[in-house]
Design a protein around this motif. Structure first.
Motif, PDB file in Angstrom:
ATOM      1  N   PHE A  96       0.843  -1.194   0.000  1.00  0.00           N
ATOM      2  CA  PHE A  96       0.000   0.000   0.000  1.00  0.00           C
ATOM      3  C   PHE A  96       0.881   1.247   0.000  1.00  0.00           C
ATOM      4  O   PHE A  96       1.845   1.323   0.765  1.00  0.00           O
ATOM      5  N   PRO A  97       0.565   2.241  -0.816  1.00  0.00           N
ATOM      6  CA  PRO A  97       1.390   3.442  -0.824  1.00  0.00           C
ATOM      7  C   PRO A  97       1.141   4.298   0.404  1.00  0.00           C
ATOM      8  O   PRO A  97       0.003   4.464   0.840  1.00  0.00           O
ATOM      9  N   VAL A  98       2.224   4.830   0.959  1.00  0.00           N
ATOM     10  CA  VAL A  98       2.108   5.867   1.977  1.00  0.00           C
ATOM     11  C   VAL A  98       2.061   7.199   1.236  1.00  0.00           C
ATOM     12  O   VAL A  98       2.962   7.524   0.462  1.00  0.00           O
ATOM     13  N   VAL A  99       0.996   7.938   1.437  1.00  0.00           N
ATOM     14  CA  VAL A  99       0.761   9.195   0.730  1.00  0.00           C
ATOM     15  C   VAL A  99       1.001  10.326   1.718  1.00  0.00           C
ATOM     16  O   VAL A  99       0.341  10.399   2.762  1.00  0.00           O
ATOM     17  N   ALA A 100       1.943  11.204   1.408  1.00  0.00           N
ATOM     18  CA  ALA A 100       2.278  12.294   2.319  1.00  0.00           C
ATOM     19  C   ALA A 100       2.655  13.526   1.515  1.00  0.00           C
ATOM     20  O   ALA A 100       3.381  13.429   0.527  1.00  0.00           O
ATOM     21  N   PHE A 101       2.174  14.673   1.960  1.00  0.00           N
ATOM     22  CA  PHE A 101       2.505  15.947   1.317  1.00  0.00           C
ATOM     23  C   PHE A 101       3.849  16.402   1.866  1.00  0.00           C
ATOM     24  O   PHE A 101       4.007  16.591   3.072  1.00  0.00           O
ATOM     25  N   ASN A 102       4.818  16.592   0.968  1.00  0.00           N
ATOM     26  CA  ASN A 102       6.202  16.859   1.375  1.00  0.00           C
ATOM     27  C   ASN A 102       6.704  15.690   2.216  1.00  0.00           C
ATOM     28  O   ASN A 102       7.174  15.850   3.349  1.00  0.00           O
ATOM     29  N   ALA A 103       6.607  14.504   1.631  1.00  0.00           N
ATOM     30  CA  ALA A 103       6.929  13.265   2.335  1.00  0.00           C
ATOM     31  C   ALA A 103       8.349  13.250   2.873  1.00  0.00           C
ATOM     32  O   ALA A 103       8.622  12.623   3.906  1.00  0.00           O
ATOM     33  N   GLN A 104       9.262  13.923   2.198  1.00  0.00           N
ATOM     34  CA  GLN A 104      10.647  13.935   2.645  1.00  0.00           C
ATOM     35  C   GLN A 104      10.750  14.423   4.093  1.00  0.00           C
ATOM     36  O   GLN A 104      11.513  13.873   4.886  1.00  0.00           O
ATOM     37  N   PHE A 105       9.970  15.434   4.433  1.00  0.00           N
ATOM     38  CA  PHE A 105      10.015  15.955   5.801  1.00  0.00           C
ATOM     39  C   PHE A 105       9.466  14.940   6.796  1.00  0.00           C
ATOM     40  O   PHE A 105      10.117  14.600   7.786  1.00  0.00           O
ATOM     41  N   ASP A 106       8.265  14.455   6.556  1.00  0.00           N
ATOM     42  CA  ASP A 106       7.600  13.601   7.540  1.00  0.00           C
ATOM     43  C   ASP A 106       8.322  12.271   7.733  1.00  0.00           C
ATOM     44  O   ASP A 106       8.460  11.794   8.863  1.00  0.00           O
ATOM     45  N   ILE A 107       8.778  11.672   6.654  1.00  0.00           N
ATOM     46  CA  ILE A 107       9.456  10.387   6.786  1.00  0.00           C
ATOM     47  C   ILE A 107      10.850  10.580   7.374  1.00  0.00           C
ATOM     48  O   ILE A 107      11.306   9.770   8.198  1.00  0.00           O
ATOM     49  N   LEU A 138       3.127  16.818  -3.679  1.00  0.00           N
ATOM     50  CA  LEU A 138       3.954  18.012  -3.897  1.00  0.00           C
ATOM     51  C   LEU A 138       5.020  17.736  -4.940  1.00  0.00           C
ATOM     52  O   LEU A 138       5.230  18.537  -5.857  1.00  0.00           O
ATOM     53  N   VAL A 139       5.714  16.619  -4.819  1.00  0.00           N
ATOM     54  CA  VAL A 139       6.736  16.247  -5.804  1.00  0.00           C
ATOM     55  C   VAL A 139       6.109  16.083  -7.183  1.00  0.00           C
ATOM     56  O   VAL A 139       6.640  16.560  -8.196  1.00  0.00           O
ATOM     57  N   LEU A 140       4.963  15.428  -7.235  1.00  0.00           N
ATOM     58  CA  LEU A 140       4.295  15.209  -8.513  1.00  0.00           C
ATOM     59  C   LEU A 140       3.844  16.520  -9.137  1.00  0.00           C
ATOM     60  O   LEU A 140       3.983  16.732 -10.345  1.00  0.00           O
ATOM     61  N   ASP A 141       3.315  17.421  -8.315  1.00  0.00           N
ATOM     62  CA  ASP A 141       2.845  18.697  -8.845  1.00  0.00           C
ATOM     63  C   ASP A 141       3.997  19.531  -9.388  1.00  0.00           C
ATOM     64  O   ASP A 141       3.878  20.146 -10.450  1.00  0.00           O
ATOM     65  N   ARG A 142       5.111  19.564  -8.672  1.00  0.00           N
ATOM     66  CA  ARG A 142       6.279  20.295  -9.173  1.00  0.00           C
ATOM     67  C   ARG A 142       6.747  19.744 -10.518  1.00  0.00           C
ATOM     68  O   ARG A 142       7.234  20.483 -11.366  1.00  0.00           O
ATOM     69  N   LYS A 151       2.366  29.842  -4.832  1.00  0.00           N
ATOM     70  CA  LYS A 151       2.807  28.937  -3.776  1.00  0.00           C
ATOM     71  C   LYS A 151       2.251  27.533  -3.989  1.00  0.00           C
ATOM     72  O   LYS A 151       1.238  27.344  -4.670  1.00  0.00           O
ATOM     73  N   ARG A 152       2.913  26.569  -3.373  1.00  0.00           N
ATOM     74  CA  ARG A 152       2.486  25.176  -3.496  1.00  0.00           C
ATOM     75  C   ARG A 152       2.309  24.538  -2.115  1.00  0.00           C
ATOM     76  O   ARG A 152       2.606  23.370  -1.915  1.00  0.00           O
ATOM     77  N   LYS A 153       1.832  25.327  -1.164  1.00  0.00           N
ATOM     78  CA  LYS A 153       1.464  24.743   0.114  1.00  0.00           C
ATOM     79  C   LYS A 153       0.210  23.895  -0.081  1.00  0.00           C
ATOM     80  O   LYS A 153      -0.463  23.988  -1.110  1.00  0.00           O
ATOM     81  N   LEU A 154      -0.102  23.081   0.931  1.00  0.00           N
ATOM     82  CA  LEU A 154      -1.252  22.185   0.800  1.00  0.00           C
ATOM     83  C   LEU A 154      -2.530  22.963   0.520  1.00  0.00           C
ATOM     84  O   LEU A 154      -3.338  22.561  -0.332  1.00  0.00           O
ATOM     85  N   VAL A 155      -2.733  24.084   1.200  1.00  0.00           N
ATOM     86  CA  VAL A 155      -3.949  24.857   0.974  1.00  0.00           C
ATOM     87  C   VAL A 155      -3.996  25.396  -0.454  1.00  0.00           C
ATOM     88  O   VAL A 155      -5.071  25.448  -1.072  1.00  0.00           O
ATOM     89  N   ASN A 156      -2.849  25.772  -1.009  1.00  0.00           N
ATOM     90  CA  ASN A 156      -2.803  26.237  -2.395  1.00  0.00           C
ATOM     91  C   ASN A 156      -3.109  25.111  -3.367  1.00  0.00           C
ATOM     92  O   ASN A 156      -3.808  25.304  -4.366  1.00  0.00           O
ATOM     93  N   MET A 157      -2.608  23.930  -3.062  1.00  0.00           N
ATOM     94  CA  MET A 157      -2.848  22.772  -3.928  1.00  0.00           C
ATOM     95  C   MET A 157      -4.322  22.383  -3.905  1.00  0.00           C
ATOM     96  O   MET A 157      -4.885  21.963  -4.926  1.00  0.00           O
ATOM     97  N   CYS A 158      -4.951  22.506  -2.744  1.00  0.00           N
ATOM     98  CA  CYS A 158      -6.380  22.219  -2.672  1.00  0.00           C
ATOM     99  C   CYS A 158      -7.145  23.154  -3.608  1.00  0.00           C
ATOM    100  O   CYS A 158      -8.061  22.725  -4.325  1.00  0.00           O
ATOM    101  N   GLU A 159      -6.775  24.420  -3.616  1.00  0.00           N
ATOM    102  CA  GLU A 159      -7.423  25.383  -4.505  1.00  0.00           C
ATOM    103  C   GLU A 159      -7.139  25.062  -5.958  1.00  0.00           C
ATOM    104  O   GLU A 159      -8.052  25.077  -6.808  1.00  0.00           O
ATOM    105  N   THR A 160      -5.900  24.734  -6.269  1.00  0.00           N
ATOM    106  CA  THR A 160      -5.511  24.438  -7.644  1.00  0.00           C
ATOM    107  C   THR A 160      -6.290  23.260  -8.209  1.00  0.00           C
ATOM    108  O   THR A 160      -6.730  23.281  -9.368  1.00  0.00           O
ATOM    109  N   TYR A 161      -6.464  22.224  -7.385  1.00  0.00           N
ATOM    110  CA  TYR A 161      -7.098  20.996  -7.880  1.00  0.00           C
ATOM    111  C   TYR A 161      -8.563  20.866  -7.466  1.00  0.00           C
ATOM    112  O   TYR A 161      -9.162  19.796  -7.606  1.00  0.00           O
ATOM    113  N   GLY A 162      -9.137  21.944  -6.962  1.00  0.00           N
ATOM    114  CA  GLY A 162     -10.569  21.948  -6.695  1.00  0.00           C
ATOM    115  C   GLY A 162     -11.004  21.084  -5.541  1.00  0.00           C
ATOM    116  O   GLY A 162     -12.108  20.519  -5.554  1.00  0.00           O
ATOM    117  N   VAL A 163     -10.167  20.989  -4.524  1.00  0.00           N
ATOM    118  CA  VAL A 163     -10.511  20.201  -3.341  1.00  0.00           C
ATOM    119  C   VAL A 163     -11.045  21.150  -2.272  1.00  0.00           C
ATOM    120  O   VAL A 163     -10.307  22.015  -1.785  1.00  0.00           O
TER     121      VAL A 163
END
Length: 237
Positions: A96-107, A138-142, A151-163
């Protein structure tokens, strides 16, 4: 059925600061979701951790967690970290994939915390020589929309992709995980090829995409005289 229609395991942390080597985790969330929409099966686990060090006011201003809160209700780091690592390693071992925004930081901060408390690293719990498969929107979007301004913060990405999301709810680990899972699904609608790539291949593509971005961004920062805190080209750890 693609990997996007199967089980994904979202992961996020809130911390005492932005240094993966020196800061501590104060909250974490792992949300396992199978399917999407109203019929999705969702399981949520959250942790509040007493980091054993003062939480700086700036960090509290972001996530709302105070010293008093973690001292009263927080788990000991070793107990919580072992539980988090066990859940994530089990998910990864199952494919199963672990899905994380800016995964490099969290992992990376999780691995540092495990080492600090004398626990087995996440990678040592797996049969592979790295932490995989990981999906990082984040990596995929870049990579997929390199030249988009803003900006590409999570809140910005939500707006960009209609979430739809309430901005004030973000910076709580569980809210961030749900938003990250939704953004990943929304990205796949815009970029259908995401769904057709095998997870291990997608992981490798992200390793290269992040390396290229970090190298180019570091070169730009250096050209501006900024030589500290350059992004690491390694991913996801």
């Amino acid at each position: 059925m693609t990997w996007l229609e199967q089980t994904m395991v979202g992961f996020d942390t809130e911390t005492t600061g932005v240094s993966t080597a020196n800061d501590r985790i104060v909250t974490a969330a792992v949300i396992t979701r199978t399917g999407s929409g109203p019929d999705a099966s969702v399981t949520t686990r959250t942790w509040l951790i007493n980091p054993g060090v003062p939480i700086p006011p700036g960090a509290t201003a972001v996530h709302g967690i105070t010293d008093a809160k973690v001292q009263e209700d927080g788990q000991a780091p070793a107990d919580a970290l072992e539980e988090i690592a066990t859940v994530l390693a089990g998910a990864l071992a199952a494919g199963f994939p672990v899905v994380a925004f800016n995964a490099q930081f969290d992992i990376s901060i999780l691995e540092a915390e495990l080492a600090r408390t004398g626990l087995s690293s996440l990678v040592s719990r797996l049969e592979t020589d790295d932490v995989r498969p990981v999906v990082d929107p984040l990596v995929l979007d870049r990579h997929l929309d390199k030249w988009r301004r803003g900006k590409r913060k999570l809140v910005n990405m939500c707006e960009t992709y209609g979430v739809p999301v309430v901005a004030e709810d973000l910076h709580a680990a569980d809210a961030d995980v749900l938003a990250t899972l939704d953004v990943t699904q929304a990205m796949a609608v815009k970029y259908p090829a995401m769904a057709s790539v095998a997870l291990n291949d997608l992981h490798d593509q992200q390793v290269e995409a992040h390396r290229k971005w970090a190298t180019e961004f570091s070169a730009w920062l250096t050209s501006k005289g900024k030589v500290e805190d350059l992004p690491s080209p390694s991913w996801p750890v």
